[in-house]
Design a protein around this motif. Structure first.
Motif, PDB file in Angstrom:
ATOM      1  N   TYR A 136       0.827  -1.199   0.000  1.00  0.00           N
ATOM      2  CA  TYR A 136       0.000   0.000   0.000  1.00  0.00           C
ATOM      3  C   TYR A 136       0.865   1.254   0.000  1.00  0.00           C
ATOM      4  O   TYR A 136       1.905   1.314   0.649  1.00  0.00           O
ATOM      5  N   ASP A 137       0.403   2.258  -0.734  1.00  0.00           N
ATOM      6  CA  ASP A 137       1.125   3.527  -0.822  1.00  0.00           C
ATOM      7  C   ASP A 137       0.923   4.325   0.473  1.00  0.00           C
ATOM      8  O   ASP A 137      -0.220   4.560   0.889  1.00  0.00           O
ATOM      9  N   PRO A 138       2.009   4.749   1.126  1.00  0.00           N
ATOM     10  CA  PRO A 138       1.875   5.460   2.409  1.00  0.00           C
ATOM     11  C   PRO A 138       0.987   6.700   2.334  1.00  0.00           C
ATOM     12  O   PRO A 138       0.178   6.931   3.231  1.00  0.00           O
ATOM     13  N   LYS A 139       1.152   7.506   1.299  1.00  0.00           N
ATOM     14  CA  LYS A 139       0.342   8.721   1.191  1.00  0.00           C
ATOM     15  C   LYS A 139      -1.135   8.379   1.044  1.00  0.00           C
ATOM     16  O   LYS A 139      -1.996   9.059   1.634  1.00  0.00           O
ATOM     17  N   GLN A 140      -1.444   7.346   0.292  1.00  0.00           N
ATOM     18  CA  GLN A 140      -2.847   6.963   0.135  1.00  0.00           C
ATOM     19  C   GLN A 140      -3.435   6.458   1.443  1.00  0.00           C
ATOM     20  O   GLN A 140      -4.609   6.697   1.736  1.00  0.00           O
ATOM     21  N   ILE A 141      -2.619   5.766   2.227  1.00  0.00           N
ATOM     22  CA  ILE A 141      -3.101   5.309   3.534  1.00  0.00           C
ATOM     23  C   ILE A 141      -3.457   6.503   4.410  1.00  0.00           C
ATOM     24  O   ILE A 141      -4.534   6.554   5.018  1.00  0.00           O
ATOM     25  N   VAL A 142      -2.560   7.480   4.474  1.00  0.00           N
ATOM     26  CA  VAL A 142      -2.815   8.662   5.303  1.00  0.00           C
ATOM     27  C   VAL A 142      -4.039   9.418   4.793  1.00  0.00           C
ATOM     28  O   VAL A 142      -4.920   9.797   5.581  1.00  0.00           O
ATOM     29  N   ASP A 143      -4.104   9.629   3.481  1.00  0.00           N
ATOM     30  CA  ASP A 143      -5.265  10.323   2.914  1.00  0.00           C
ATOM     31  C   ASP A 143      -6.549   9.549   3.180  1.00  0.00           C
ATOM     32  O   ASP A 143      -7.605  10.131   3.465  1.00  0.00           O
ATOM     33  N   GLY A 144      -6.460   8.216   3.090  1.00  0.00           N
ATOM     34  CA  GLY A 144      -7.625   7.392   3.343  1.00  0.00           C
ATOM     35  C   GLY A 144      -8.103   7.477   4.782  1.00  0.00           C
ATOM     36  O   GLY A 144      -9.322   7.509   5.044  1.00  0.00           O
ATOM     37  N   VAL A 145      -7.164   7.521   5.715  1.00  0.00           N
ATOM     38  CA  VAL A 145      -7.534   7.656   7.134  1.00  0.00           C
ATOM     39  C   VAL A 145      -8.240   8.988   7.368  1.00  0.00           C
ATOM     40  O   VAL A 145      -9.250   9.053   8.078  1.00  0.00           O
ATOM     41  N   TRP A 146      -7.711  10.050   6.767  1.00  0.00           N
ATOM     42  CA  TRP A 146      -8.356  11.356   6.945  1.00  0.00           C
ATOM     43  C   TRP A 146      -9.756  11.377   6.332  1.00  0.00           C
ATOM     44  O   TRP A 146     -10.688  11.953   6.905  1.00  0.00           O
ATOM     45  N   ARG A 147      -9.915  10.740   5.173  1.00  0.00           N
ATOM     46  CA  ARG A 147     -11.235  10.669   4.562  1.00  0.00           C
ATOM     47  C   ARG A 147     -12.197   9.872   5.436  1.00  0.00           C
ATOM     48  O   ARG A 147     -13.360  10.231   5.613  1.00  0.00           O
ATOM     49  N   GLY A 148     -11.702   8.760   5.984  1.00  0.00           N
ATOM     50  CA  GLY A 148     -12.535   7.957   6.873  1.00  0.00           C
ATOM     51  C   GLY A 148     -12.899   8.700   8.133  1.00  0.00           C
ATOM     52  O   GLY A 148     -14.031   8.594   8.639  1.00  0.00           O
ATOM     53  N   THR A 149     -11.954   9.474   8.644  1.00  0.00           N
ATOM     54  CA  THR A 149     -12.212  10.283   9.835  1.00  0.00           C
ATOM     55  C   THR A 149     -13.286  11.327   9.554  1.00  0.00           C
ATOM     56  O   THR A 149     -14.204  11.535  10.358  1.00  0.00           O
ATOM     57  N   ALA A 150     -13.178  11.975   8.392  1.00  0.00           N
ATOM     58  CA  ALA A 150     -14.191  12.966   8.023  1.00  0.00           C
ATOM     59  C   ALA A 150     -15.577  12.331   7.913  1.00  0.00           C
ATOM     60  O   ALA A 150     -16.586  12.933   8.302  1.00  0.00           O
ATOM     61  N   ALA A 151     -15.630  11.108   7.405  1.00  0.00           N
ATOM     62  CA  ALA A 151     -16.908  10.410   7.298  1.00  0.00           C
ATOM     63  C   ALA A 151     -17.504  10.140   8.678  1.00  0.00           C
ATOM     64  O   ALA A 151     -18.731  10.215   8.860  1.00  0.00           O
ATOM     65  N   MET A 152     -16.657   9.821   9.653  1.00  0.00           N
ATOM     66  CA  MET A 152     -17.146   9.605  11.010  1.00  0.00           C
ATOM     67  C   MET A 152     -17.660  10.900  11.621  1.00  0.00           C
ATOM     68  O   MET A 152     -18.718  10.927  12.265  1.00  0.00           O
ATOM     69  N   VAL A 153     -16.928  11.992  11.422  1.00  0.00           N
ATOM     70  CA  VAL A 153     -17.340  13.278  11.978  1.00  0.00           C
ATOM     71  C   VAL A 153     -18.684  13.712  11.391  1.00  0.00           C
ATOM     72  O   VAL A 153     -19.504  14.325  12.077  1.00  0.00           O
ATOM     73  N   LYS A 154     -18.926  13.359  10.126  1.00  0.00           N
ATOM     74  CA  LYS A 154     -20.180  13.726   9.459  1.00  0.00           C
ATOM     75  C   LYS A 154     -21.277  12.683   9.649  1.00  0.00           C
ATOM     76  O   LYS A 154     -22.381  12.847   9.105  1.00  0.00           O
ATOM     77  N   ASN A 155     -20.997  11.635  10.390  1.00  0.00           N
ATOM     78  CA  ASN A 155     -21.965  10.550  10.545  1.00  0.00           C
ATOM     79  C   ASN A 155     -23.309  11.092  11.031  1.00  0.00           C
ATOM     80  O   ASN A 155     -23.371  11.902  11.958  1.00  0.00           O
ATOM     81  N   ASP A 156     -24.376  10.612  10.401  1.00  0.00           N
ATOM     82  CA  ASP A 156     -25.716  11.110  10.720  1.00  0.00           C
ATOM     83  C   ASP A 156     -26.483  10.214  11.673  1.00  0.00           C
ATOM     84  O   ASP A 156     -27.677  10.395  11.893  1.00  0.00           O
ATOM     85  N   GLY A 157     -25.796   9.239  12.257  1.00  0.00           N
ATOM     86  CA  GLY A 157     -26.448   8.356  13.217  1.00  0.00           C
ATOM     87  C   GLY A 157     -27.037   7.101  12.609  1.00  0.00           C
ATOM     88  O   GLY A 157     -27.568   6.259  13.336  1.00  0.00           O
ATOM     89  N   SER A 158     -26.940   6.950  11.299  1.00  0.00           N
ATOM     90  CA  SER A 158     -27.546   5.805  10.628  1.00  0.00           C
ATOM     91  C   SER A 158     -26.713   4.533  10.717  1.00  0.00           C
ATOM     92  O   SER A 158     -27.213   3.444  10.417  1.00  0.00           O
ATOM     93  N   ARG A 159     -25.456   4.657  11.138  1.00  0.00           N
ATOM     94  CA  ARG A 159     -24.577   3.494  11.251  1.00  0.00           C
ATOM     95  C   ARG A 159     -23.484   3.800  12.265  1.00  0.00           C
ATOM     96  O   ARG A 159     -23.202   4.974  12.551  1.00  0.00           O
ATOM     97  N   PRO A 160     -22.860   2.783  12.840  1.00  0.00           N
ATOM     98  CA  PRO A 160     -21.763   3.032  13.767  1.00  0.00           C
ATOM     99  C   PRO A 160     -20.619   3.764  13.062  1.00  0.00           C
ATOM    100  O   PRO A 160     -20.425   3.626  11.851  1.00  0.00           O
ATOM    101  N   ASN A 161     -19.857   4.520  13.812  1.00  0.00           N
ATOM    102  CA  ASN A 161     -18.718   5.234  13.240  1.00  0.00           C
ATOM    103  C   ASN A 161     -17.750   4.279  12.552  1.00  0.00           C
ATOM    104  O   ASN A 161     -17.145   4.621  11.530  1.00  0.00           O
ATOM    105  N   LYS A 162     -17.591   3.095  13.113  1.00  0.00           N
ATOM    106  CA  LYS A 162     -16.705   2.101  12.502  1.00  0.00           C
ATOM    107  C   LYS A 162     -17.116   1.821  11.066  1.00  0.00           C
ATOM    108  O   LYS A 162     -16.268   1.770  10.161  1.00  0.00           O
ATOM    109  N   ASP A 163     -18.407   1.638  10.833  1.00  0.00           N
ATOM    110  CA  ASP A 163     -18.889   1.341   9.482  1.00  0.00           C
ATOM    111  C   ASP A 163     -18.705   2.542   8.554  1.00  0.00           C
ATOM    112  O   ASP A 163     -18.385   2.380   7.376  1.00  0.00           O
TER     113      ASP A 163
END
Length: 236
Positions: free
Chosen positions: A38-65
């Protein structure tokens, strides 16, 4: 009457500079996954994108999902079996990130004293991490998840700070009213403004203050960690 104290972790119970800590532990996470192609930069970017998705979570699914549904499609050729690698990382290699945080010998005595006083304590850390990652960070200050009646994690929560619904969800889980609870944290927006929007009283801990909104700290009852016990008592 207040009988339950919510505590933030990073920057409150556990002293740290969030930027230094994040950059430091990301190196370890990338080092865990890079050998699998895996490309290191893509991993970091992916984590940030996933984090943003959790922060925007609307309650319809667990943050993990919310995290994995965003992270996995972003990483080329991601193997879902490699989720286990991240689980291992947060249980093992993540321990090395302690060097990017500070010490707080007052954390354990404070929690013990509040419980002896008959108060309930909750770890209201932003639920962006798996439970084992939170357990590891608690261990750095001599605590464990068993010291709290509830620990918020990305597995058990459906919202994140600074959404006031994060606090409402905790209150519902505990069967508590907002006026029965006090939030203690170091972030004016995530810990104070959001908790107050949910109807709770707050205390701002200034040792590792985060104030992105440049709110006058006098807006909130505030204290250093050394004087936190007295500040809590004054709210009861």
């Amino acid at each position: 009457m207040i009988d339950t104290i919510f505590f933030d972790l990073d920057g409150t119970l556990l002293p740290m500079d969030n930027d230094i800590f994040t950059k430091g532990y990301f190196k370890g996470l990338v080092g865990k996954l890079a050998p699998y192609g895996y490309d290191p930069k893509q991993i970091v970017d992916g984590v940030w994108r996933g984090t943003a998705a959790m922060v925007k979570n609307d309650g319809s699914r667990p943050n993990k999902d919310a995290f994995w549904a965003t992270f996995e499609p972003f990483i080329p050729n991601w193997n879902p079996a490699h989720r286990a690698l991240t689980d291992t990382f947060y249980s093992e290699e993540f321990r090395e990130a302690k060097r990017f945080t500070g010490e707080n010998p007052l954390a354990r005595p404070l929690i013990d004293t509040l419980k002896r006083d008959g108060l309930h304590v909750v770890l209201a850390t932003n639920p962006l991490f798996p439970a084992n990652g939170i357990e590891t960070r608690l261990n750095w200050i001599g605590l464990t998840s068993s010291d709290f009646e509830l620990v918020t994690t990305y597995e058990n929560m459906h919202y994140c700070k600074p959404n006031p619904k994060y606090y409402t969800e905790i209150l519902e889980m505990l069967g508590k009213k907002p006026e029965e609870c006090l939030m203690v944290g170091n972030n004016t927006d995530e810990d104070c403004a959001a908790a107050q929007a949910a109807g709770m009283k707050t205390i701002l801990v200034t040792d590792c203050l985060i104030n992105e909104s440049c709110t006058p700290i006098e807006t909130y009852k505030n204290t250093t960690f050394a004087d936190l016990y007295a500040a809590i008592q004054s709210c009861l």
